[in-house]
Motif scaffolding. Structure first.
Motif, PDB file in Angstrom:
ATOM      1  N   THR A  95       0.836  -1.209   0.000  1.00 31.17           N
ATOM      2  CA  THR A  95       0.000   0.000   0.000  1.00 31.17           C
ATOM      3  C   THR A  95       0.872   1.261   0.000  1.00 31.17           C
ATOM      4  O   THR A  95       0.496   2.266  -0.591  1.00 31.17           O
ATOM      5  CB  THR A  95      -0.958   0.008   1.216  1.00 31.17           C
ATOM      6  OG1 THR A  95      -0.208  -0.215   2.403  1.00 31.17           O
ATOM      7  CG2 THR A  95      -2.017  -1.079   1.086  1.00 31.17           C
ATOM      8  N   ALA A  96       2.038   1.186   0.661  1.00 28.76           N
ATOM      9  CA  ALA A  96       2.952   2.337   0.655  1.00 28.76           C
ATOM     10  C   ALA A  96       3.490   2.568  -0.755  1.00 28.76           C
ATOM     11  O   ALA A  96       3.585   3.704  -1.222  1.00 28.76           O
ATOM     12  CB  ALA A  96       4.100   2.107   1.635  1.00 28.76           C
ATOM     13  N   LEU A  97       3.831   1.484  -1.448  1.00 27.28           N
ATOM     14  CA  LEU A  97       4.348   1.598  -2.817  1.00 27.28           C
ATOM     15  C   LEU A  97       3.271   2.162  -3.745  1.00 27.28           C
ATOM     16  O   LEU A  97       3.532   3.034  -4.574  1.00 27.28           O
ATOM     17  CB  LEU A  97       4.833   0.230  -3.316  1.00 27.28           C
ATOM     18  CG  LEU A  97       6.062  -0.324  -2.579  1.00 27.28           C
ATOM     19  CD1 LEU A  97       6.304  -1.785  -2.943  1.00 27.28           C
ATOM     20  CD2 LEU A  97       7.307   0.510  -2.905  1.00 27.28           C
ATOM     21  N   LEU A  98       2.032   1.670  -3.592  1.00 30.91           N
ATOM     22  CA  LEU A  98       0.936   2.180  -4.422  1.00 30.91           C
ATOM     23  C   LEU A  98       0.683   3.655  -4.135  1.00 30.91           C
ATOM     24  O   LEU A  98       0.426   4.439  -5.054  1.00 30.91           O
ATOM     25  CB  LEU A  98      -0.342   1.362  -4.193  1.00 30.91           C
ATOM     26  CG  LEU A  98      -0.322  -0.088  -4.697  1.00 30.91           C
ATOM     27  CD1 LEU A  98      -1.568  -0.846  -4.230  1.00 30.91           C
ATOM     28  CD2 LEU A  98      -0.227  -0.158  -6.226  1.00 30.91           C
ATOM     29  N   SER A  99       0.794   4.032  -2.854  1.00 28.04           N
ATOM     30  CA  SER A  99       0.592   5.446  -2.481  1.00 28.04           C
ATOM     31  C   SER A  99       1.642   6.349  -3.135  1.00 28.04           C
ATOM     32  O   SER A  99       1.390   7.515  -3.415  1.00 28.04           O
ATOM     33  CB  SER A  99       0.655   5.622  -0.962  1.00 28.04           C
ATOM     34  OG  SER A  99      -0.478   5.050  -0.352  1.00 28.04           O
ATOM     35  N   GLU A 100       2.837   5.789  -3.368  1.00 34.41           N
ATOM     36  CA  GLU A 100       3.901   6.558  -4.042  1.00 34.41           C
ATOM     37  C   GLU A 100       3.691   6.606  -5.550  1.00 34.41           C
ATOM     38  O   GLU A 100       4.500   7.171  -6.278  1.00 34.41           O
ATOM     39  CB  GLU A 100       5.260   5.902  -3.769  1.00 34.41           C
ATOM     40  CG  GLU A 100       5.745   6.067  -2.352  1.00 34.41           C
ATOM     41  CD  GLU A 100       7.005   5.243  -2.083  1.00 34.41           C
ATOM     42  OE1 GLU A 100       7.581   4.664  -3.042  1.00 34.41           O
ATOM     43  OE2 GLU A 100       7.406   5.169  -0.905  1.00 34.41           O
ATOM     44  N   GLY A 101       2.621   5.948  -6.023  1.00 31.98           N
ATOM     45  CA  GLY A 101       2.336   5.959  -7.452  1.00 31.98           C
ATOM     46  C   GLY A 101       2.990   4.820  -8.215  1.00 31.98           C
ATOM     47  O   GLY A 101       2.997   4.798  -9.444  1.00 31.98           O
ATOM     48  N   LYS A 102       3.542   3.858  -7.489  1.00 25.91           N
ATOM     49  CA  LYS A 102       4.173   2.711  -8.162  1.00 25.91           C
ATOM     50  C   LYS A 102       3.093   1.808  -8.766  1.00 25.91           C
ATOM     51  O   LYS A 102       2.038   1.609  -8.167  1.00 25.91           O
ATOM     52  CB  LYS A 102       5.007   1.906  -7.164  1.00 25.91           C
ATOM     53  CG  LYS A 102       6.144   2.690  -6.509  1.00 25.91           C
ATOM     54  CD  LYS A 102       7.375   2.709  -7.383  1.00 25.91           C
ATOM     55  CE  LYS A 102       8.624   3.195  -6.647  1.00 25.91           C
ATOM     56  NZ  LYS A 102       8.561   4.607  -6.215  1.00 25.91           N
ATOM     57  N   SER A 103       3.378   1.266  -9.926  1.00 28.56           N
ATOM     58  CA  SER A 103       2.462   0.348 -10.601  1.00 28.56           C
ATOM     59  C   SER A 103       2.834  -1.082 -10.209  1.00 28.56           C
ATOM     60  O   SER A 103       3.911  -1.321  -9.642  1.00 28.56           O
ATOM     61  CB  SER A 103       2.603   0.514 -12.117  1.00 28.56           C
ATOM     62  OG  SER A 103       3.895   0.067 -12.516  1.00 28.56           O
ATOM     63  N   PRO A 104       1.975  -2.055 -10.511  1.00 28.19           N
ATOM     64  CA  PRO A 104       2.352  -3.452 -10.262  1.00 28.19           C
ATOM     65  C   PRO A 104       3.665  -3.831 -10.947  1.00 28.19           C
ATOM     66  O   PRO A 104       4.487  -4.548 -10.371  1.00 28.19           O
ATOM     67  CB  PRO A 104       1.166  -4.239 -10.843  1.00 28.19           C
ATOM     68  CG  PRO A 104       0.002  -3.315 -10.707  1.00 28.19           C
ATOM     69  CD  PRO A 104       0.556  -1.941 -10.943  1.00 28.19           C
ATOM     70  N   GLU A 105       3.892  -3.299 -12.171  1.00 31.12           N
ATOM     71  CA  GLU A 105       5.148  -3.582 -12.868  1.00 31.12           C
ATOM     72  C   GLU A 105       6.335  -3.013 -12.083  1.00 31.12           C
ATOM     73  O   GLU A 105       7.385  -3.662 -11.957  1.00 31.12           O
ATOM     74  CB  GLU A 105       5.153  -2.968 -14.285  1.00 31.12           C
ATOM     75  CG  GLU A 105       4.196  -3.630 -15.260  1.00 31.12           C
ATOM     76  CD  GLU A 105       2.840  -2.961 -15.318  1.00 31.12           C
ATOM     77  OE1 GLU A 105       2.403  -2.415 -14.272  1.00 31.12           O
ATOM     78  OE2 GLU A 105       2.213  -2.988 -16.385  1.00 31.12           O
ATOM     79  N   ASP A 106       6.160  -1.780 -11.567  1.00 34.59           N
ATOM     80  CA  ASP A 106       7.230  -1.140 -10.777  1.00 34.59           C
ATOM     81  C   ASP A 106       7.566  -1.983  -9.553  1.00 34.59           C
ATOM     82  O   ASP A 106       8.730  -2.147  -9.181  1.00 34.59           O
ATOM     83  CB  ASP A 106       6.797   0.252 -10.285  1.00 34.59           C
ATOM     84  CG  ASP A 106       6.599   1.247 -11.416  1.00 34.59           C
ATOM     85  OD1 ASP A 106       7.230   1.068 -12.479  1.00 34.59           O
ATOM     86  OD2 ASP A 106       5.807   2.186 -11.236  1.00 34.59           O
ATOM     87  N   ILE A 107       6.500  -2.486  -8.899  1.00 33.46           N
ATOM     88  CA  ILE A 107       6.709  -3.260  -7.668  1.00 33.46           C
ATOM     89  C   ILE A 107       7.509  -4.529  -7.975  1.00 33.46           C
ATOM     90  O   ILE A 107       8.458  -4.872  -7.266  1.00 33.46           O
ATOM     91  CB  ILE A 107       5.347  -3.590  -7.008  1.00 33.46           C
ATOM     92  CG1 ILE A 107       4.685  -2.291  -6.518  1.00 33.46           C
ATOM     93  CG2 ILE A 107       5.526  -4.589  -5.867  1.00 33.46           C
ATOM     94  CD1 ILE A 107       3.259  -2.451  -6.021  1.00 33.46           C
ATOM     95  N   LEU A 108       7.146  -5.201  -9.058  1.00 30.79           N
ATOM     96  CA  LEU A 108       7.904  -6.405  -9.431  1.00 30.79           C
ATOM     97  C   LEU A 108       9.333  -6.047  -9.802  1.00 30.79           C
ATOM     98  O   LEU A 108      10.270  -6.796  -9.501  1.00 30.79           O
ATOM     99  CB  LEU A 108       7.210  -7.134 -10.587  1.00 30.79           C
ATOM    100  CG  LEU A 108       5.898  -7.841 -10.235  1.00 30.79           C
ATOM    101  CD1 LEU A 108       5.328  -8.546 -11.462  1.00 30.79           C
ATOM    102  CD2 LEU A 108       6.096  -8.853  -9.103  1.00 30.79           C
ATOM    103  N   ASP A 109       9.491  -4.880 -10.429  1.00 25.64           N
ATOM    104  CA  ASP A 109      10.837  -4.460 -10.832  1.00 25.64           C
ATOM    105  C   ASP A 109      11.706  -4.170  -9.596  1.00 25.64           C
ATOM    106  O   ASP A 109      12.903  -4.479  -9.588  1.00 25.64           O
ATOM    107  CB  ASP A 109      10.756  -3.225 -11.734  1.00 25.64           C
ATOM    108  CG  ASP A 109      12.109  -2.905 -12.344  1.00 25.64           C
ATOM    109  OD1 ASP A 109      12.678  -3.804 -13.008  1.00 25.64           O
ATOM    110  OD2 ASP A 109      12.620  -1.795 -12.127  1.00 25.64           O
ATOM    111  N   ILE A 110      11.095  -3.584  -8.575  1.00 27.72           N
ATOM    112  CA  ILE A 110      11.835  -3.301  -7.330  1.00 27.72           C
ATOM    113  C   ILE A 110      12.365  -4.610  -6.732  1.00 27.72           C
ATOM    114  O   ILE A 110      13.496  -4.685  -6.256  1.00 27.72           O
ATOM    115  CB  ILE A 110      10.920  -2.573  -6.315  1.00 27.72           C
ATOM    116  CG1 ILE A 110      10.644  -1.140  -6.791  1.00 27.72           C
ATOM    117  CG2 ILE A 110      11.541  -2.573  -4.922  1.00 27.72           C
ATOM    118  CD1 ILE A 110       9.523  -0.450  -6.030  1.00 27.72           C
TER     119      ILE A 110
END
Ligand SMILES: [Zn+2]
Length: 295
Positions: free
Chosen positions: A204-219
């Protein structure tokens, strides 16, 4: 950001990964069922897991049902998803209200209860559905789903599910990821993942920063040759119909239907998943009994 699912692979296909944003899906569930904060979190986490498990199924018509039954005040959770990522669900007691836990978070574990079980029923179009059964390990749902994969499917998995609820009960964001080690994954990759997950912020913190599902997997998997295979929309969609309700009525048996006729002079059925109401007059119920005898 509309709701969608990402399917990906990494580490020379020895890792498969799913990530999803489910904010609108969980918001719709909240509006339909008028879920409390903690009930939204519990139902939302389960819906989010179900979207990703729907994405694991290959054929049209395949579906997965997650049933969670704990000894907490929520009573239970039922969620269904299919390979088209239509997901729907409900909890037994949507109004459950509990104080925040020691970490200041919505206390999903106490709402669900730590003693209980989870069933995963997969309809893969075969004669019999596949049924996996595990005891709850924490009631937090993410851990319980991970345990299900490890125990029932022998797939070591990292499962992260999150729902962020606003003060007024609306859903700020929701989403999650599942990362699974397939046969051939080396020890090194397990250590890498364990270390990585420890340092990654909550979904939820990552989504709040505007990260997409692709971004999260990339992290998480960017250093391990992440390859996005597919993205697909998902949504809260019910598939109930008058036909289906008629079949449900028939399955109750003639005696039960006769009682509805004699005592209520009709029947009103509501769908557990979407609250749509279906009315049957006395005459329609009699016709159903008649059809039932012919069929
Ligand atoms: Zn419905």
């Amino acid at each position: 950001m509309r709701d969608y699912l990402v399917r990906a692979t990494a580490n020379n296909t020895t890792i498969r990964a799913f990530a999803t944003v489910t904010t609108e899906t969980v918001q719709k569930a909240h509006l339909i069922h008028e879920t409390s904060h903690v009930a939204s979190a519990a139902l939302g986490r389960t819906l989010t897991a179900a979207v990703m498990m729907g994405g694991m199924m290959k054929d049209e018509g395949n579906s997965v049902t997650i049933q969670i039954k704990g000894d907490g005040p929520l009573g239970g959770i039922v969620v269904v998803s299919d390979s088209k990522l239509n997901v729907r669900g409900y909890v037994y007691n949507p109004a459950v209200d509990l104080p925040l836990n020691d970490l200041g978070k919505l206390d999903v574990a106490s709402a669900v209860g730590k003693n209980g079980y989870m069933n995963v029923i997969k309809d893969l179009g075969l004669k019999e559905p596949y049924i996996g059964y595990v005891n709850l390990v924490s009631g937090e749902i993410g851990e319980d789903i991970a345990y299900y994969f490890a125990f029932s499917e022998q797939i070591p998995s990292v499962v992260s599910l999150g729902v962020l609820v606003d003060a007024d009960g609306s859903i700020i964001n929701a989403g999650g990821y599942i990362i699974q080690l397939l046969p051939g994954a080396d020890e090194g990759v397990i250590d890498f993942l364990e270390n990585k997950i420890r340092t990654v912020k909550p979904v939820t913190a990552l989504l709040s920063e505007g990260k997409s599902p692709e971004d999260i997997l990339d992290i998480i998997l960017g250093e391990k040759g992440l390859e996005i295979l597919e993205t697909a929309p998902c949504s809260y969609t019910c598939n109930c119909s008058r036909d289906r309700m008629e079949r449900n009525l028939l399955s109750l048996g003639e005696k039960e239907i006769m009682e509805m006729i004699e005592e209520q002079h009709g029947a009103e059925l509501s769908c557990h998943f979407c609250n749509n109401k279906y009315y049957f007059t006395e005459e329609q119920l009699l016709n159903l009994i008649h059809q039932g005898k012919e069929g």
